[in-house]
Design an enzyme around this catalytic site. Structure first.
Site, short mmCIF file in Angstrom:
data_model
loop_
_atom_site.label_atom_id
_atom_site.label_comp_id
_atom_site.label_asym_id
_atom_site.label_seq_id
_atom_site.Cartn_x
_atom_site.Cartn_y
_atom_site.Cartn_z
N GLN A 250 0.82 -1.21 0.00
CA GLN A 250 0.00 0.00 0.00
C GLN A 250 0.85 1.26 0.00
OE1 GLN A 250 -1.14 0.31 4.67
NE2 GLN A 250 -1.88 -1.56 3.64
N GLU B 168 3.87 8.16 8.62
CA GLU B 168 3.87 7.24 9.75
C GLU B 168 5.27 6.73 10.03
OE1 GLU B 168 1.10 4.20 8.66
OE2 GLU B 168 2.43 3.29 7.17
N ARG C 270 -4.50 0.61 -1.39
CA ARG C 270 -3.92 -0.72 -1.62
C ARG C 270 -3.48 -0.84 -3.07
NH1 ARG C 270 -8.78 -3.35 0.89
NH2 ARG C 270 -8.38 -3.43 3.12
#
Length: 341
Positions: free
Chosen positions: A100, A120, A198
């Site tokens: 992803q 992240e 995705r």
């Protein structure tokens, strides 16, 4: 209103996933729901997944309610008109996750306005022998070339696979292709967002009996196709002189991640670390922490939230030998950490 606590405890939000396992129970010693539990949302104010407080004086109160009542005291002055900018998770990947990519803020604002961009960071807590993470491309490619590979079910052939061990940390900027391999448990700190595209999912079947949805066009629009330079894997840098070893992994525009490591039993003080003073989220990687003011011991695998008021007013704690804490806080878009710390 009650005085804002210096430390908040919240109830994890567990998510069943097709690729999940039971290590949050067997490894972290938690009582979790039945099924394949892939994620524990440790601290969240995202959409309808709102953390509930466990502090006796605020039992089951949504974290958002407390923030709304006292944003300066809970989050800090930079967030007087904002919300908690971070989402913290623990992920148990028994099987590998889909390949992803996440968008940046500008793309999300235009095409996914209900969410935000998603930067992240992964901190590996445990890894089975041979476990891997996918981060970036092994070779330089292009949108056209990679789309062709994906449609031939060869999309994995050009991805950079990293063997991992506990303590490894990776920063995933928007546009970086990635996947968590089977046998990995990790701590994730990210923007408060769920914008995930995705690329492919190995033909797995979802709960509805159909192949899980892909988002190839959006993914191809945000992917960065250059070969990885290896900078996604972060090295820890020792900070200043403290009663314990304090290491920095990243201090970027969206969040900060440090590791606090105690070789021996140590008394220390939680005090303001940034200007203006803001919140901090801690995950206990190993060992334990006793907080006399609360008469509470925080054990391995537990998360706790130190409010801006807590850092401002200060409080003490005692770490057991071998304790390691992950410290997560706001990014440089909102606050400034002194260079020496």
């Amino acid at each position: 209103m009650e005085r804002i606590p210096k430390v908040l405890f919240v109830t994890p939000i567990y998510k069943e996933k097709i690729w999940g396992g039971r290590k949050l129970e067997t490894q972290l010693g938690r009582t979790i729901p039945e099924g394949l539990i892939g994620e524990s949302w440790e601290v969240s104010v995202y959409d309808s997944d709102i953390s509930l407080l466990e502090n006796p004086e605020f039992n089951k109160l949504p974290l958002t309610d407390l923030i709304q009542k006292a944003p300066n005291e809970v989050l800090g002055k930079p967030f007087a008109n904002a919300s908690l900018p971070l989402l913290v998770k623990v992920i148990d990947a028994k099987e590998k996750l889909s390949v992803q990519v996440h968008p940046d803020d500008a793309y999300a604002l235009k095409y996914d306005p209900k969410s935000k961009g998603k930067k992240e960071c992964w901190y590996v807590l445990s890894a089975d022998p041979g476990a891997e993470l996918v981060v970036g491309f092994e070779i330089e490619t292009s949108r056209k070339e990679y789309e062709s590979l994906v449609k031939q079910n060869l999309g994995e052939s050009v991805l950079k696979k990293w063997p991992v061990k506990p303590g490894d940390v990776f920063l995933l900027n928007p546009g970086t292709i990635h996947a968590i391999g089977g046998g990995v448990v990790l701590l994730e700190v990210q923007q408060s967002s769920d914008s995930t595209y995705r690329v492919y999912d190995y033909g797995r079947i979802g709960d509805d009996g159909k192949p899980r949805e892909l988002h190839l066009e959006k993914a191809l629009s945000v992917l960065k196709f250059e070969k990885t330079n290896g900078e996604e894997k972060l090295q820890k840098v020792l900070l200043g002189h403290h009663p314990f070893s304090r290491y920095l992994f990243t201090s970027n525009d969206k969040f900060r991640l440090e590791s606090w490591e105690f070789n021996q039993a140590q008394n220390f003080t939680f005090s303001s670390l940034c200007e203006p003073t803001c919140f901090g989220i801690f995950f206990t990687i190993s060992g334990s922490l006793y907080i006399p003011e609360l008469n509470r011991t925080v054990c391995e695998g537990e998360t706790f939230f130190v409010t801006a008021a807590g850092f401002q007013e200060t409080f003490t704690a005692t770490a057991s030998p071998g304790t390691k804490l992950a410290f997560m806080s706001a990014g440089t878009d909102q606050v400034q950490f002194p260079s020496q710390t």
